[in-house]
Design an enzyme around this catalytic site. Structure first.
Site, PDB file in Angstrom:
ATOM      1  N   ASN A   1       0.804  -1.238   0.000  1.00 57.51           N
ATOM      2  CA  ASN A   1       0.000   0.000   0.000  1.00 57.51           C
ATOM      3  C   ASN A   1       0.832   1.281   0.000  1.00 57.51           C
ATOM      4  O   ASN A   1       0.419   2.285  -0.582  1.00 57.51           O
ATOM      5  CB  ASN A   1      -0.925  -0.019   1.232  1.00 57.51           C
ATOM      6  CG  ASN A   1      -1.448   1.361   1.562  1.00 57.51           C
ATOM      7  OD1 ASN A   1      -2.334   1.891   0.888  1.00 57.51           O
ATOM      8  ND2 ASN A   1      -0.861   1.984   2.587  1.00 57.51           N
TER       9      ASN A   1
ATOM     10  N   SER B   1       4.191   5.593 -12.523  1.00 57.18           N
ATOM     11  CA  SER B   1       4.461   4.600 -11.460  1.00 57.18           C
ATOM     12  C   SER B   1       3.244   3.703 -11.241  1.00 57.18           C
ATOM     13  O   SER B   1       3.381   2.495 -11.047  1.00 57.18           O
ATOM     14  CB  SER B   1       4.875   5.298 -10.156  1.00 57.18           C
ATOM     15  OG  SER B   1       3.764   5.857  -9.476  1.00 57.18           O
ATOM     16  N   LYS B   2       2.056   4.264 -11.297  1.00 46.82           N
ATOM     17  CA  LYS B   2       0.866   3.460 -11.020  1.00 46.82           C
ATOM     18  C   LYS B   2       0.502   2.575 -12.225  1.00 46.82           C
ATOM     19  O   LYS B   2      -0.025   1.475 -12.044  1.00 46.82           O
ATOM     20  CB  LYS B   2      -0.299   4.348 -10.597  1.00 46.82           C
ATOM     21  CG  LYS B   2      -0.064   5.032  -9.238  1.00 46.82           C
ATOM     22  CD  LYS B   2       0.182   4.023  -8.106  1.00 46.82           C
ATOM     23  CE  LYS B   2       0.197   4.678  -6.733  1.00 46.82           C
ATOM     24  NZ  LYS B   2       0.416   3.706  -5.643  1.00 46.82           N
TER      25      LYS B   2
ATOM     26  N   SER C   1      -3.863   3.099  -8.418  1.00 46.42           N
ATOM     27  CA  SER C   1      -4.630   4.352  -8.457  1.00 46.42           C
ATOM     28  C   SER C   1      -5.424   4.398  -9.756  1.00 46.42           C
ATOM     29  O   SER C   1      -5.062   3.723 -10.736  1.00 46.42           O
ATOM     30  CB  SER C   1      -3.663   5.545  -8.426  1.00 46.42           C
ATOM     31  OG  SER C   1      -4.348   6.742  -8.704  1.00 46.42           O
TER      32      SER C   1
ATOM     33  N   TYR D   1       3.991  10.077 -11.178  1.00 51.91           N
ATOM     34  CA  TYR D   1       3.040   9.298 -10.364  1.00 51.91           C
ATOM     35  C   TYR D   1       2.184   8.406 -11.271  1.00 51.91           C
ATOM     36  O   TYR D   1       2.009   7.214 -10.997  1.00 51.91           O
ATOM     37  CB  TYR D   1       2.177  10.255  -9.547  1.00 51.91           C
ATOM     38  CG  TYR D   1       1.191   9.564  -8.623  1.00 51.91           C
ATOM     39  CD1 TYR D   1       1.617   8.988  -7.427  1.00 51.91           C
ATOM     40  CD2 TYR D   1      -0.163   9.494  -8.940  1.00 51.91           C
ATOM     41  CE1 TYR D   1       0.715   8.349  -6.572  1.00 51.91           C
ATOM     42  CE2 TYR D   1      -1.067   8.868  -8.087  1.00 51.91           C
ATOM     43  CZ  TYR D   1      -0.629   8.299  -6.907  1.00 51.91           C
ATOM     44  OH  TYR D   1      -1.527   7.674  -6.063  1.00 51.91           O
TER      45      TYR D   1
END
Ligand code: NDP
Length: 262
Positions: free
Chosen positions: A96, A163-164, A147, A160
């Protein structure tokens, strides 16, 4: 979705980023469902506070707390070592922990890129690699916290989003790699969820309030989500109720993934 109060009873689970937000809510949900926990985070005071709340729910089970920076390889190694030392086996890994930083292709420094990718992808890869032998042994499962930014594209949070998207591909690939061992691997893909993430990522109080206000428009259900709502989806995927689900990336985003501007 959940029935009974012991859906995870007898299960040993590692939850990273349990000291705040979605990870903390997951620790409480897992406690309510009977799991035995190893909780990790950096801010030890927050981590201990969450562990104490878990203990209030299940007095027989004080979670193991492991202060660890996931970008430090020896810390990541220690998470698995200490969990196995304490409990002997592992059934569930919840990856997480994560960070958000703002920036686009014109102004994201490589330092920022490295920080985001090291935290959100490299450490998750490393911890999963170390946990896998134990998860094979227990026919356990992994839930990654990705996400909506992995599934859909947004400007201004480039590293970001990248990365997700990597987390989602990791989820699907590892699901296929471990399927014959009966280890399931899934992700939840939250929309805006009220935690510390965006403030730690650079939004001040006013900007954060405006961001939450705007979330009423950017989420079909007309509001941002709460960490407990994501935790319930994680608990479902981690439980035997999801016994035929693997390689899935499940939006928990008030319908945001389905929206297009018009
Ligand atoms: P928070 O900032 O509230 O919590 C983040 C958690 O990750 C904290 O427990 C923090 O530990 C931990 N963490 C961060 N970096 C490290 C590190 N290097 N080593 C160890 N632990 C670390 O955010 P959320 O609860 O919102 O975030 C949880 C996950 O949910 C993240 O992966 C995020 O990307 C994802 N997510 C969140 C959304 C949102 O709107 N909130 C939307 C979509 C996805 P500590 O506090 O102890 O430093």
């Amino acid at each position: 979705m959940m029935s009974g109060t012991s859906k995870l009873s007898g299960k040993i689970a590692i939850i990273t980023g349990a000291s705040s937000g979605i990870g903390a809510a997951t620790a409480l949900a897992f406690s309510q469902l009977g799991a035995t926990l190893a909780l990790t985070g950096r801010k030890v005071e927050n981590l201990e506070a969450v562990a104490a709340q878990c203990y209030d729910i299940q007095t027989s089970k004080k979670p193991l707390t492991i202060q660890a920076d996931l970008t430090d390889e020896s810390d990541t190694k220690r998470i698995v070592e200490e969990t196995i030392k304490a409990y002997g086996h592992l059934d569930i890994l919840v990856n997480n922990a994560g960070i958000l930083e703002m920036g686009n292709i014109q102004n994201t420094s490589l330092d920022q890129y490295d920080r985001i990718m090291n935290t959100n992808v490299r450490s998750l890869y490393h911890l999963t690699m170390l946990a896998t032998p134990y998860l094979i042994e227990s026919k356990g499962n992994i839930v990654n916290v990705s996400s909506v930014n992995g599934l859909r594209s947004f400007p201004g949070v480039l590293a970001y989003c990248v990365s997700k998207a990597a987390v989602d591909q990791f989820t699907r690939c590892v699901a296929l790699e471990l399927a014959d061992k009966q280890v399931r691997v899934n992700s939840v893909n939250p929309g805006v969820t009220v935690t510390e993430l965006q403030k730690r990522g650079g939004l001040d109080e006013n900007a954060y309030a405006a961001f939450l206000e705007r979330s009423k428009q950017t989420h079909a259900l007309g509001r941002p989500g709460q960490p407990e709502e994501v935790a319930m989806a994680i608990a479902f995927l981690a439980s035997d109720d999801a016994s035929f689900i693997t390689g899935a990336t499940i939006p928990v985003d008030g319908g945001r993934h389905a929206m297009c501007p018009r």
